[in-house]
Every structure is written in C-alpha cells, then in structure tokens.
Design a protein around this motif. Structure first.
Motif, PDB file in Angstrom:
ATOM      1  N   ALA A  27     -65.143  33.212  41.480  1.00 24.89           N
ATOM      2  CA  ALA A  27     -63.967  31.979  41.838  1.00 24.89           C
ATOM      3  C   ALA A  27     -63.034  32.482  42.620  1.00 24.89           C
ATOM      4  O   ALA A  27     -62.317  32.369  43.375  1.00 24.89           O
ATOM      5  N   ARG A  28     -63.182  34.054  43.289  1.00 26.58           N
ATOM      6  CA  ARG A  28     -62.609  34.296  44.168  1.00 26.58           C
ATOM      7  C   ARG A  28     -62.760  33.785  46.141  1.00 26.58           C
ATOM      8  O   ARG A  28     -61.905  33.259  46.364  1.00 26.58           O
ATOM      9  N   HIS A  29     -64.032  32.959  45.855  1.00 23.01           N
ATOM     10  CA  HIS A  29     -63.744  32.381  47.059  1.00 23.01           C
ATOM     11  C   HIS A  29     -64.756  30.528  46.984  1.00 23.01           C
ATOM     12  O   HIS A  29     -64.663  30.107  47.607  1.00 23.01           O
ATOM     13  N   ALA A  30     -64.038  30.034  45.347  1.00 26.31           N
ATOM     14  CA  ALA A  30     -63.779  28.339  45.153  1.00 26.31           C
ATOM     15  C   ALA A  30     -62.676  28.304  45.927  1.00 26.31           C
ATOM     16  O   ALA A  30     -61.678  28.808  45.704  1.00 26.31           O
ATOM     17  N   PRO A  31     -62.450  27.406  46.405  1.00 24.79           N
ATOM     18  CA  PRO A  31     -61.700  26.669  46.548  1.00 24.79           C
ATOM     19  C   PRO A  31     -60.674  26.139  45.481  1.00 24.79           C
ATOM     20  O   PRO A  31     -61.204  25.819  44.748  1.00 24.79           O
ATOM     21  N   LEU A  32     -59.635  26.378  46.370  1.00 31.11           N
ATOM     22  CA  LEU A  32     -58.266  26.602  44.538  1.00 31.11           C
ATOM     23  C   LEU A  32     -57.412  25.750  44.691  1.00 31.11           C
ATOM     24  O   LEU A  32     -56.727  25.942  46.109  1.00 31.11           O
ATOM     25  N   ARG A  33     -56.804  24.661  44.576  1.00 30.72           N
ATOM     26  CA  ARG A  33     -55.843  24.502  45.008  1.00 30.72           C
ATOM     27  C   ARG A  33     -54.573  23.598  43.420  1.00 30.72           C
ATOM     28  O   ARG A  33     -55.512  23.721  42.457  1.00 30.72           O
ATOM     29  N   CYS A  34     -53.625  24.571  43.807  1.00 30.94           N
ATOM     30  CA  CYS A  34     -52.432  24.269  42.621  1.00 30.94           C
ATOM     31  C   CYS A  34     -51.430  23.547  42.590  1.00 30.94           C
ATOM     32  O   CYS A  34     -51.114  23.437  41.162  1.00 30.94           O
ATOM     33  N   ALA A  35     -50.972  22.948  43.552  1.00 33.65           N
ATOM     34  CA  ALA A  35     -50.402  22.096  43.708  1.00 33.65           C
ATOM     35  C   ALA A  35     -50.494  20.855  44.217  1.00 33.65           C
ATOM     36  O   ALA A  35     -51.259  20.713  45.095  1.00 33.65           O
ATOM     37  N   GLU A  36     -50.355  19.835  43.552  1.00 30.63           N
ATOM     38  CA  GLU A  36     -50.273  18.945  44.067  1.00 30.63           C
ATOM     39  C   GLU A  36     -48.489  18.117  45.122  1.00 30.63           C
ATOM     40  O   GLU A  36     -47.780  18.566  44.715  1.00 30.63           O
ATOM     41  N   PHE A  37     -49.106  18.132  46.410  1.00 30.92           N
ATOM     42  CA  PHE A  37     -48.181  17.455  47.239  1.00 30.92           C
ATOM     43  C   PHE A  37     -47.348  16.640  47.152  1.00 30.92           C
ATOM     44  O   PHE A  37     -48.174  15.462  46.572  1.00 30.92           O
ATOM     45  N   SER A  38     -45.910  15.941  47.097  1.00 28.82           N
ATOM     46  CA  SER A  38     -46.269  14.330  46.870  1.00 28.82           C
ATOM     47  C   SER A  38     -46.129  13.560  48.237  1.00 28.82           C
ATOM     48  O   SER A  38     -47.515  14.180  48.909  1.00 28.82           O
ATOM     49  N   GLY A  39     -45.702  12.223  47.710  1.00 34.10           N
ATOM     50  CA  GLY A  39     -46.014  11.287  48.952  1.00 34.10           C
ATOM     51  C   GLY A  39     -45.292  11.532  50.244  1.00 34.10           C
ATOM     52  O   GLY A  39     -45.875  10.778  50.760  1.00 34.10           O
ATOM     53  N   THR A  40     -44.437  12.335  50.427  1.00 31.26           N
ATOM     54  CA  THR A  40     -43.792  12.157  51.133  1.00 31.26           C
ATOM     55  C   THR A  40     -44.305  12.663  52.307  1.00 31.26           C
ATOM     56  O   THR A  40     -45.143  13.558  52.397  1.00 31.26           O
ATOM     57  N   SER A  41     -44.270  11.927  53.228  1.00 28.73           N
ATOM     58  CA  SER A  41     -45.129  12.315  54.811  1.00 28.73           C
ATOM     59  C   SER A  41     -44.528  13.086  56.112  1.00 28.73           C
ATOM     60  O   SER A  41     -43.188  13.505  55.791  1.00 28.73           O
ATOM     61  N   LEU A  42     -45.218  13.221  56.958  1.00 25.28           N
ATOM     62  CA  LEU A  42     -44.402  14.928  58.123  1.00 25.28           C
ATOM     63  C   LEU A  42     -43.260  13.451  58.810  1.00 25.28           C
ATOM     64  O   LEU A  42     -42.274  14.104  58.743  1.00 25.28           O
ATOM     65  N   GLU A  43     -43.990  12.798  59.037  1.00 25.85           N
ATOM     66  CA  GLU A  43     -42.508  11.427  59.664  1.00 25.85           C
ATOM     67  C   GLU A  43     -41.506  10.951  58.518  1.00 25.85           C
ATOM     68  O   GLU A  43     -40.193  10.739  59.009  1.00 25.85           O
ATOM     69  N   GLN A  44     -41.880  10.485  57.221  1.00 26.62           N
ATOM     70  CA  GLN A  44     -40.132  11.453  56.766  1.00 26.62           C
ATOM     71  C   GLN A  44     -39.676  12.393  56.593  1.00 26.62           C
ATOM     72  O   GLN A  44     -38.307  12.507  56.691  1.00 26.62           O
ATOM     73  N   LEU A  45     -40.542  13.429  56.836  1.00 24.56           N
ATOM     74  CA  LEU A  45     -39.757  15.191  56.903  1.00 24.56           C
ATOM     75  C   LEU A  45     -39.144  14.969  58.176  1.00 24.56           C
ATOM     76  O   LEU A  45     -38.107  15.621  58.219  1.00 24.56           O
ATOM     77  N   ARG A  46     -39.806  14.278  58.936  1.00 25.29           N
ATOM     78  CA  ARG A  46     -39.222  14.648  60.341  1.00 25.29           C
ATOM     79  C   ARG A  46     -37.585  13.603  60.454  1.00 25.29           C
ATOM     80  O   ARG A  46     -36.855  13.770  60.992  1.00 25.29           O
ATOM     81  N   GLN A  47     -37.937  12.621  60.108  1.00 21.89           N
ATOM     82  CA  GLN A  47     -36.651  11.706  60.246  1.00 21.89           C
ATOM     83  C   GLN A  47     -35.455  11.863  59.324  1.00 21.89           C
ATOM     84  O   GLN A  47     -34.267  11.849  59.761  1.00 21.89           O
ATOM     85  N   ALA A  48     -35.201  12.798  58.156  1.00 24.21           N
ATOM     86  CA  ALA A  48     -34.533  13.284  57.695  1.00 24.21           C
ATOM     87  C   ALA A  48     -33.653  14.705  58.294  1.00 24.21           C
ATOM     88  O   ALA A  48     -32.742  14.806  58.223  1.00 24.21           O
ATOM     89  N   GLN A  49     -34.910  15.852  58.855  1.00 24.30           N
ATOM     90  CA  GLN A  49     -34.469  16.530  59.634  1.00 24.30           C
ATOM     91  C   GLN A  49     -33.284  15.842  61.117  1.00 24.30           C
ATOM     92  O   GLN A  49     -32.754  16.967  60.841  1.00 24.30           O
TER      93      GLN A  49
END
Length: 160
Positions: A27-49
C-alpha cells in the motif's frame, strides 16, 4: 500460480478511494489519488488570475524574478504546514487533519499554483504543453522497465 489482486477501500472526507494492490506491491508504494480535481483548466485559471491582476494594476510588479521569489516563499509556507508531522502525520489523504488544517494547506497550495501559473503567463510559456513535453522527457530518462520501484537518479538508468 498468480495471486489475485487485493481491493482496499480507504475512507477520507469526501469520496472514498479504492486501491488495487497487486501481489508484491505494498500500500505504501501503490499509486494513490485521494481527490478528484474539478474540470477547471489551467487556461481558465490563467484568465481569472490575469483579470484579478489587471483589476489591481499589479502587472508592473510581476517580473519573472519577483514571481519566482514569491513562489518560493509560498512553497515554504506549504512546508511549514507539513514540518514536524513525519510521514505518518501527513500520509496520503491527510487522515487526522482537521478541516481548518486542510483548508490552510489548500490555501497555500493555491498560492503556489497561482505563482506557477502567473510565471508561465508572463514568460509566455504554455504550461500544459510544457508539462506534457516534460513528462515525455522523463519517460526517456526513467524507462519503466529500469526505474520501476527505484528512487535512483536518472543517470543510473542511462544506456551503457
């Protein structure tokens, strides 16, 4: 004979995570992802910023150097939240963390991301494209058949 995979469900705040543990993989070496990211793109973040910065006329202060130094400061704040907890106190999913502690980490990670996105913007770097190119470079430096399960530097995997 082949051993069956083991399915483990981990319950954290939010949706649960299911891990498939293959024989010989802990389990220590198993790939683990605990959260799903929203569908927001980096481009949307760039524009908002960019809009946020323009509304305040802060572009004049955003040289690559100043953004990089500010980003390092924010990375330090992320490290401060994790400092002294040990691996067990900051394991994937952050079990045992309070909502306030998780929000503080989310705020600091957001600050780091903000500076990464802004630095890419002012240096005219297409960050998603650069990221995908870098993944391909790392695939060449760390061939899976040689690097699997190892944390050695890429020079150990170079062709003889």
């Amino acid at each position: 004979s082949r051993l069956p995979a083991i399915r483990v469900q981990l319950h954290f705040p939010g949706p649960f995570v299911t891990l498939m543990l293959l024989p010989g993989l802990s389990a220590r070496h198993a790939p683990l992802r605990c959260a799903e990211f929203s569908g927001t793109s980096l481009e949307q973040l760039r524009q908002a910023q960019a809009a946020f910065v323009d509304e305040r006329e802060w572009s004049q202060f955003h040289t690559p150097r100043s953004l990089a130094l500010a980003m390092v400061g924010e990375v330090g704040e992320v490290c401060e939240l994790l400092q002294w907890r040990g691996d067990a106190g900051a394991s994937p999913g952050l079990p045992g963390w309070t909502d306030d502690e998780r929000e503080a980490l989310a705020d600091e990670l957001s600050d780091v991301l903000s500076y990464v996105v802004r630095l890419a913007d002012v240096t005219d770097i297409d960050l998603p494209e650069a990221f995908l190119r870098k993944v391909e470079k790392n695939r060449a430096k760390y061939p899976s058949e040689r690097a699997r399960g190892s944390a050695a530097k890429y020079t150990r995997y170079a062709d003889p």
